[in-house]
Design a protein around this motif. Structure first.
Motif, PDB file in Angstrom:
ATOM      1  N   ARG A 286     -24.571  37.695 -75.164  1.00 56.79           N
ATOM      2  CA  ARG A 286     -23.433  38.262 -74.446  1.00 56.79           C
ATOM      3  C   ARG A 286     -23.224  39.719 -74.853  1.00 56.79           C
ATOM      4  O   ARG A 286     -22.938  40.579 -74.015  1.00 56.79           O
ATOM      5  CB  ARG A 286     -22.161  37.448 -74.718  1.00 56.79           C
ATOM      6  CG  ARG A 286     -22.162  36.056 -74.136  1.00 56.79           C
ATOM      7  CD  ARG A 286     -20.766  35.464 -74.057  1.00 56.79           C
ATOM      8  NE  ARG A 286     -20.092  35.411 -75.350  1.00 56.79           N
ATOM      9  CZ  ARG A 286     -20.167  34.389 -76.200  1.00 56.79           C
ATOM     10  NH1 ARG A 286     -20.919  33.342 -75.902  1.00 56.79           N
ATOM     11  NH2 ARG A 286     -19.499  34.413 -77.348  1.00 56.79           N
ATOM     12  N   TRP A 287     -23.373  39.991 -76.134  1.00 56.18           N
ATOM     13  CA  TRP A 287     -23.227  41.352 -76.643  1.00 56.18           C
ATOM     14  C   TRP A 287     -24.265  42.271 -75.999  1.00 56.18           C
ATOM     15  O   TRP A 287     -23.956  43.375 -75.557  1.00 56.18           O
ATOM     16  CB  TRP A 287     -23.393  41.325 -78.161  1.00 56.18           C
ATOM     17  CG  TRP A 287     -23.029  42.589 -78.873  1.00 56.18           C
ATOM     18  CD1 TRP A 287     -23.689  43.780 -78.792  1.00 56.18           C
ATOM     19  CD2 TRP A 287     -21.935  42.795 -79.773  1.00 56.18           C
ATOM     20  NE1 TRP A 287     -23.098  44.717 -79.597  1.00 56.18           N
ATOM     21  CE2 TRP A 287     -22.002  44.133 -80.216  1.00 56.18           C
ATOM     22  CE3 TRP A 287     -20.932  41.974 -80.263  1.00 56.18           C
ATOM     23  CZ2 TRP A 287     -21.101  44.668 -81.116  1.00 56.18           C
ATOM     24  CZ3 TRP A 287     -20.029  42.510 -81.157  1.00 56.18           C
ATOM     25  CH2 TRP A 287     -20.105  43.846 -81.571  1.00 56.18           C
ATOM     26  N   GLU A 289     -25.817  41.767 -73.173  1.00 55.58           N
ATOM     27  CA  GLU A 289     -25.536  41.883 -71.741  1.00 55.58           C
ATOM     28  C   GLU A 289     -24.491  42.965 -71.477  1.00 55.58           C
ATOM     29  O   GLU A 289     -24.616  43.746 -70.528  1.00 55.58           O
ATOM     30  CB  GLU A 289     -25.045  40.529 -71.214  1.00 55.58           C
ATOM     31  CG  GLU A 289     -24.731  40.519 -69.719  1.00 55.58           C
ATOM     32  CD  GLU A 289     -24.251  39.153 -69.283  1.00 55.58           C
ATOM     33  OE1 GLU A 289     -23.157  39.086 -68.685  1.00 55.58           O
ATOM     34  OE2 GLU A 289     -24.954  38.162 -69.552  1.00 55.58           O
ATOM     35  N   GLU A 290     -23.468  43.023 -72.333  1.00 55.77           N
ATOM     36  CA  GLU A 290     -22.461  44.060 -72.171  1.00 55.77           C
ATOM     37  C   GLU A 290     -23.064  45.443 -72.378  1.00 55.77           C
ATOM     38  O   GLU A 290     -22.759  46.390 -71.643  1.00 55.77           O
ATOM     39  CB  GLU A 290     -21.319  43.837 -73.166  1.00 55.77           C
ATOM     40  CG  GLU A 290     -20.484  42.610 -72.877  1.00 55.77           C
ATOM     41  CD  GLU A 290     -19.386  42.411 -73.907  1.00 55.77           C
ATOM     42  OE1 GLU A 290     -19.189  43.325 -74.722  1.00 55.77           O
ATOM     43  OE2 GLU A 290     -18.734  41.347 -73.898  1.00 55.77           O
ATOM     44  N   ASN A 291     -23.907  45.566 -73.384  1.00 53.57           N
ATOM     45  CA  ASN A 291     -24.538  46.862 -73.645  1.00 53.57           C
ATOM     46  C   ASN A 291     -25.451  47.283 -72.508  1.00 53.57           C
ATOM     47  O   ASN A 291     -25.474  48.434 -72.078  1.00 53.57           O
ATOM     48  CB  ASN A 291     -25.331  46.815 -74.955  1.00 53.57           C
ATOM     49  CG  ASN A 291     -24.416  46.707 -76.165  1.00 53.57           C
ATOM     50  OD1 ASN A 291     -23.244  47.028 -76.086  1.00 53.57           O
ATOM     51  ND2 ASN A 291     -24.969  46.237 -77.273  1.00 53.57           N
ATOM     52  N   ASP A 294     -23.533  48.455 -69.596  1.00 58.90           N
ATOM     53  CA  ASP A 294     -22.594  49.536 -69.921  1.00 58.90           C
ATOM     54  C   ASP A 294     -21.150  49.068 -69.802  1.00 58.90           C
ATOM     55  O   ASP A 294     -20.263  49.799 -69.353  1.00 58.90           O
ATOM     56  CB  ASP A 294     -22.834  50.732 -69.004  1.00 58.90           C
ATOM     57  CG  ASP A 294     -22.199  52.009 -69.556  1.00 58.90           C
ATOM     58  OD1 ASP A 294     -21.894  52.897 -68.749  1.00 58.90           O
ATOM     59  OD2 ASP A 294     -22.016  52.106 -70.801  1.00 58.90           O
ATOM     60  N   GLY A 295     -20.965  47.769 -70.173  1.00 59.64           N
ATOM     61  CA  GLY A 295     -19.596  47.240 -70.172  1.00 59.64           C
ATOM     62  C   GLY A 295     -19.088  46.858 -68.814  1.00 59.64           C
ATOM     63  O   GLY A 295     -17.918  46.580 -68.644  1.00 59.64           O
ATOM     64  N   LYS A 296     -19.958  46.804 -67.768  1.00 60.53           N
ATOM     65  CA  LYS A 296     -19.477  46.574 -66.402  1.00 60.53           C
ATOM     66  C   LYS A 296     -20.089  45.304 -65.833  1.00 60.53           C
ATOM     67  O   LYS A 296     -20.725  45.318 -64.791  1.00 60.53           O
ATOM     68  CB  LYS A 296     -19.813  47.763 -65.509  1.00 60.53           C
ATOM     69  CG  LYS A 296     -19.160  49.066 -65.983  1.00 60.53           C
ATOM     70  CD  LYS A 296     -19.548  50.221 -65.108  1.00 60.53           C
ATOM     71  CE  LYS A 296     -18.936  51.528 -65.579  1.00 60.53           C
ATOM     72  NZ  LYS A 296     -19.314  52.673 -64.748  1.00 60.53           N
ATOM     73  N   SER A 297     -19.980  44.210 -66.548  1.00 62.80           N
ATOM     74  CA  SER A 297     -20.472  42.944 -66.022  1.00 62.80           C
ATOM     75  C   SER A 297     -19.452  42.379 -65.046  1.00 62.80           C
ATOM     76  O   SER A 297     -18.329  42.846 -64.942  1.00 62.80           O
ATOM     77  CB  SER A 297     -20.685  41.943 -67.159  1.00 62.80           C
ATOM     78  OG  SER A 297     -19.458  41.609 -67.753  1.00 62.80           O
ATOM     79  N   GLY A 300     -16.477  41.470 -66.820  1.00 60.25           N
ATOM     80  CA  GLY A 300     -16.015  42.437 -67.806  1.00 60.25           C
ATOM     81  C   GLY A 300     -14.920  43.333 -67.296  1.00 60.25           C
ATOM     82  O   GLY A 300     -14.433  44.178 -68.028  1.00 60.25           O
TER      83      GLY A 300
END
Length: 309
Positions: A286-287, A289-291, A294-297, A300
């Motif tokens: 998950r970490w 995936e966020e990276n 760029d924090g736009k999942s 998110g």
């Protein structure tokens, strides 16, 4: 107490183990051979790990610290030779006055002995009906101290030799093996023993070259820490990879430590390790995936399409 029921076909029978560890090690200059370390573990501890499922383990030598509890005894007189030592060990392979039908007889200088090897010897012994099953080395030579024997046959022939020679002191092993019907199991690696410093150096090199260095390391760590736990190392390696790639490289060892700590606080078994590793792996993914996003999942909170304005 009586012996356990006969083993099912294809499975080894229960056995006792006698480990001869009291030689003078002349070719090592009188060094304490059982205590010499290969792969971070004393040679004696490596042999004791291989026969850990023996019903009773007797080490014929002066007592010393070992990785697991054993019974200790000495031949009389000390240094009386392998047959005297074997007879002394057999006198202590009793549990509630009943010895196992089979006895593994092992030297204390076998760095590559494994439980599976002893299992093969016991299976060969049972399936052939012989008095003993022993390994042969790379040159085809018999190795009678990497063997499994029928306990009754050992006692019978040792008693005959004792009567014929007024004792067993100084008698060579061939006096015993020559009187037994033996079957042979070739195994150049497991039969490798350490008689010289060159042998020790060869064994230490093989530990790092024979493709199982990680297994060797894990076994050494477990022995050092007193841990008897089988875990899926692949799961932990995958977790370390995901933490390193998805978070940061130093996260790999820290995460695996925390997983072990969490498992120890919980049930403490392999299943607890696997569950803690699963949860930590999911967190690392998950970490990452966020990276990667760029924090736009989708979950998110960031916009999923370019700003029209």
């Amino acid at each position: 107490m009586t012996d356990a029921a006969p083993a099912a076909p294809g499975t080894p029978a229960p056995y006792d183990a006698v480990v001869l560890a009291g030689g003078s090690a002349r070719r090592l200059g009188g060094a304490d051979k059982p205590g010499v370390r290969v792969g971070g573990r004393a040679l004696l501890d490596r042999v004791l790990a291989a026969c850990a499922d023996a019903r009773t383990t007797v080490v014929v030598a002066a007592p010393r610290p070992t990785a697991r509890p054993v019974r200790w005894t000495r031949e009389d007189p000390p240094g009386g030779g392998p047959l005297a030592a074997l007879a002394a060990g057999l006198r202590h392979t009793t549990a509630e006055h009943t010895a196992a039908e089979h006895t593994a007889v092992l030297s204390a200088d076998l760095p590559f002995l494994r439980p599976a090897t002893i299992g093969r010897l016991l299976t060969a012994l049972r399936d052939t009906g012989a008095d003993g099953a022993l390994l042969t080395d790379a040159d085809g030579r018999d190795q009678p101290l990497v063997a499994a024997y029928r306990t009754a046959a050992l006692r019978r022939e040792l008693a005959a030799l004792r009567a014929a020679h007024d004792g067993l002191t100084g008698l060579p092993l061939r006096r015993l093996t020559g009187a037994l019907h033996l079957t042979r199991v070739p195994d150049p690696l497991a039969s490798f023993d350490c008689d010289t410093w060159d042998d020790i150096a060869d064994a230490r090199a093989r530990i790092r070259e024979h493709g199982h260095v990680l297994d060797e390391w894990i076994s050494a760590v477990k022995d050092e820490l007193g841990i008897d736990l089988d875990v899926d190392t692949g799961v932990l390696l995958d977790l370390a990879r995901d933490a390193a790639h998805g978070v940061a490289r130093p996260a790999a060892p820290l995460t695996t430590f925390l997983v072990g700590y969490a498992a120890a606080r919980g049930a403490g078994g392999p299943e607890a390790v696997a569950e803690a590793a699963r949860r930590a792996t999911a967190l690392a993914l998950r970490w990452q995936e966020e990276n990667d996003g760029d924090g736009k999942s989708a979950s998110g909170g960031g916009p999923s399409a370019p700003d029209a304005g």
